[in-house]
Scaffold this active site. Structure first.
Site, PDB file in Angstrom:
ATOM      1  NE  ARG A  64      -4.218  -0.060   1.623  1.00 20.68           N
ATOM      2  CZ  ARG A  64      -5.355   0.381   1.087  1.00 20.68           C
ATOM      3  NH1 ARG A  64      -5.560   1.656   0.925  1.00 20.68           N
ATOM      4  NH2 ARG A  64      -6.291  -0.458   0.714  1.00 20.68           N
ATOM      5  NE  ARG A  90      -8.531   0.782  -3.788  1.00 21.45           N
ATOM      6  CZ  ARG A  90      -8.504  -0.523  -3.600  1.00 21.45           C
ATOM      7  NH1 ARG A  90      -8.376  -1.023  -2.376  1.00 21.45           N
ATOM      8  NH2 ARG A  90      -8.606  -1.345  -4.614  1.00 21.45           N
ATOM      9  CG  LEU A  92      -6.702  10.165  -0.826  1.00 18.30           C
ATOM     10  CD1 LEU A  92      -6.674  11.658  -1.136  1.00 18.30           C
ATOM     11  CD2 LEU A  92      -6.316   9.356  -2.059  1.00 18.30           C
ATOM     12  CG  ASN A 106     -14.804  12.236  -0.517  1.00 17.97           C
ATOM     13  OD1 ASN A 106     -14.899  11.675  -1.606  1.00 17.97           O
ATOM     14  ND2 ASN A 106     -15.339  11.721   0.591  1.00 17.97           N
ATOM     15  CG  HIS A 108     -19.730  10.608   2.685  1.00 17.66           C
ATOM     16  ND1 HIS A 108     -19.162   9.354   2.529  1.00 17.66           N
ATOM     17  CD2 HIS A 108     -20.673  10.482   3.649  1.00 17.66           C
ATOM     18  CE1 HIS A 108     -19.735   8.516   3.379  1.00 17.66           C
ATOM     19  NE2 HIS A 108     -20.653   9.165   4.061  1.00 17.66           N
ATOM     20  CG  ASP A 140      -9.104  14.561   7.935  1.00 14.55           C
ATOM     21  OD1 ASP A 140      -9.531  13.456   7.513  1.00 14.55           O
ATOM     22  OD2 ASP A 140      -9.529  15.102   8.962  1.00 14.55           O
ATOM     23  CB  ALA A 141      -4.885  11.329   7.930  1.00 17.33           C
ATOM     24  N   GLY A 142      -8.294  10.886   7.966  1.00 18.34           N
ATOM     25  CA  GLY A 142      -9.331   9.986   8.456  1.00 18.34           C
ATOM     26  C   GLY A 142     -10.288   9.559   7.348  1.00 18.34           C
ATOM     27  CG  ASP A 144     -16.062   9.520   4.376  1.00 18.15           C
ATOM     28  OD1 ASP A 144     -15.484   9.908   3.349  1.00 18.15           O
ATOM     29  OD2 ASP A 144     -16.628   8.412   4.458  1.00 18.15           O
TER      30      ASP A 144
HETATM   31  C1  GRF Z   1     -21.178   8.981  -4.955  1.00 20.15           C
HETATM   32  O1  GRF Z   1     -22.418   8.726  -4.361  1.00 20.15           O
HETATM   33  C2  GRF Z   1     -20.207   9.571  -3.976  1.00 20.15           C
HETATM   34  O2  GRF Z   1     -20.822  10.292  -2.966  1.00 20.15           O
HETATM   35  C3  GRF Z   1     -19.558   8.347  -3.388  1.00 20.15           C
HETATM   36  O3  GRF Z   1     -19.438   7.454  -4.454  1.00 20.15           O
HETATM   37  C4  GRF Z   1     -20.483   7.706  -5.403  1.00 20.15           C
HETATM   38  C5  GRF Z   1     -19.827   7.858  -6.739  1.00 20.15           C
HETATM   39  O4  GRF Z   1     -20.730   7.953  -7.772  1.00 20.15           O
HETATM   40  N1  GRF Z   1     -18.310   8.696  -2.764  1.00 20.15           N
HETATM   41  P1  GRF Z   1     -20.275   8.282  -9.257  1.00 20.15           P
HETATM   42  O5  GRF Z   1     -19.146   7.331  -9.624  1.00 20.15           O
HETATM   43  O6  GRF Z   1     -19.822   9.718  -9.304  1.00 20.15           O
HETATM   44  O7  GRF Z   1     -21.487   8.036 -10.090  1.00 20.15           O
END
Ligand code: GRF
Length: 212
Positions: A64, A90, A92, A106, A108, A140-142, A144
């Site tokens: 990794r 993944r 990071l 990101n 989420h 960050d490193a966590g 979400d």
């Molecule tokens: C999204 O729902 C995002 O929030 C999550 O993974 C999904 C990716 O969807 N992290 P896509 O590949 O952009 O359609």
């Protein structure tokens, strides 16, 4: 604002960013799309659009640390101002986080800090919440855990399945993510590297986030 987008799957968020760029509502230029999966449909879309693509695969048994180094090298070679994780599945490692402190965001599919991790929509459904949504945050490193930049809410309906809820959330992701990228590009959201190093950040510390 030159951005590299990291993807693992379908790429509907990548499309949404590209659509917003085409419509003139997102002042960004995607200089590369990087995936950990060769078969990610997002790569095909990017290639058709003429965006440079790279694959940095992580297979079972691979080291990794080397993967994290290769990923950071490939992304850095594209020379982005910021990095967008759009369905990149993944966590990071330090090499990328240290080279781009505070410049990675990101999207989420849940209202963080609730339901972090790989199964946000399912966990929200199992948790019995009546409102869910999406969050755009600094990485960050966590998992979400970085400072929250923006959120959008959706109702959870009585007959929802994980898929139907996720689909409703994605409609909002496709609006929110390009808007946040645009806000960063025009300087309306300021990312402060100090908030994301070395691990879990304190969201109160110094992000300037206007209403969007
Ligand atoms: C999204 O729902 C995002 O929030 C999550 O993974 C999904 C990716 O969807 N992290 P896509 O590949 O952009 O359609």
């Amino acid at each position: 604002m030159d951005a590299v987008v990291l993807v693992s799957g379908r790429g509907s968020n990548l499309r949404a960013i590209c659509d917003a760029i085409d419509e003139g509502t997102c002042d960004a230029n995607i200089v590369g799309v990087v995936s950990d999966r060769k078969k990610a449909a997002a790569l095909e879309f990017a290639a058709k659009r003429g965006i440079p693509t790279r694959v940095v695969a992580l297979r079972k048994g691979d080291d990794r640390d080397s993967w994290n180094d290769s990923l950071a090298d490939e992304v850095a070679a594209l020379n982005p101002d910021m990095i967008v994780l759009a369905g990149f599945m993944r966590v990071l490692g330090a090499p990328l986080l240290e080279r781009f402190p505070g410049r990675i965001i990101n999207v989420h599919p849940a209202l963080l800090p609730s339901f972090a991790g790989h199964s946000g929509p399912k966990d929200a459904l199992d948790g019995g919440v009546r409102i869910s949504g999406c969050t755009v945050h600094v990485v960050d490193a966590g998992v979400d855990t970085g400072p929250i930049l923006a959120q959008a809410a959706v109702p959870v309906l009585a007959d929802d399945t994980t898929d139907s809820l996720h689909a409703r959330i994605q409609v909002q992701e496709h609006r929110l993510l390009p808007r946040v990228i645009h806000q960063i590009a025009i300087g309306a959201i300021t990312l402060d590297p100090l908030t994301v190093s070395p691990a879990v950040a304190d969201p109160a510390r110094s992000l300037t986030v206007p209403d969007i």
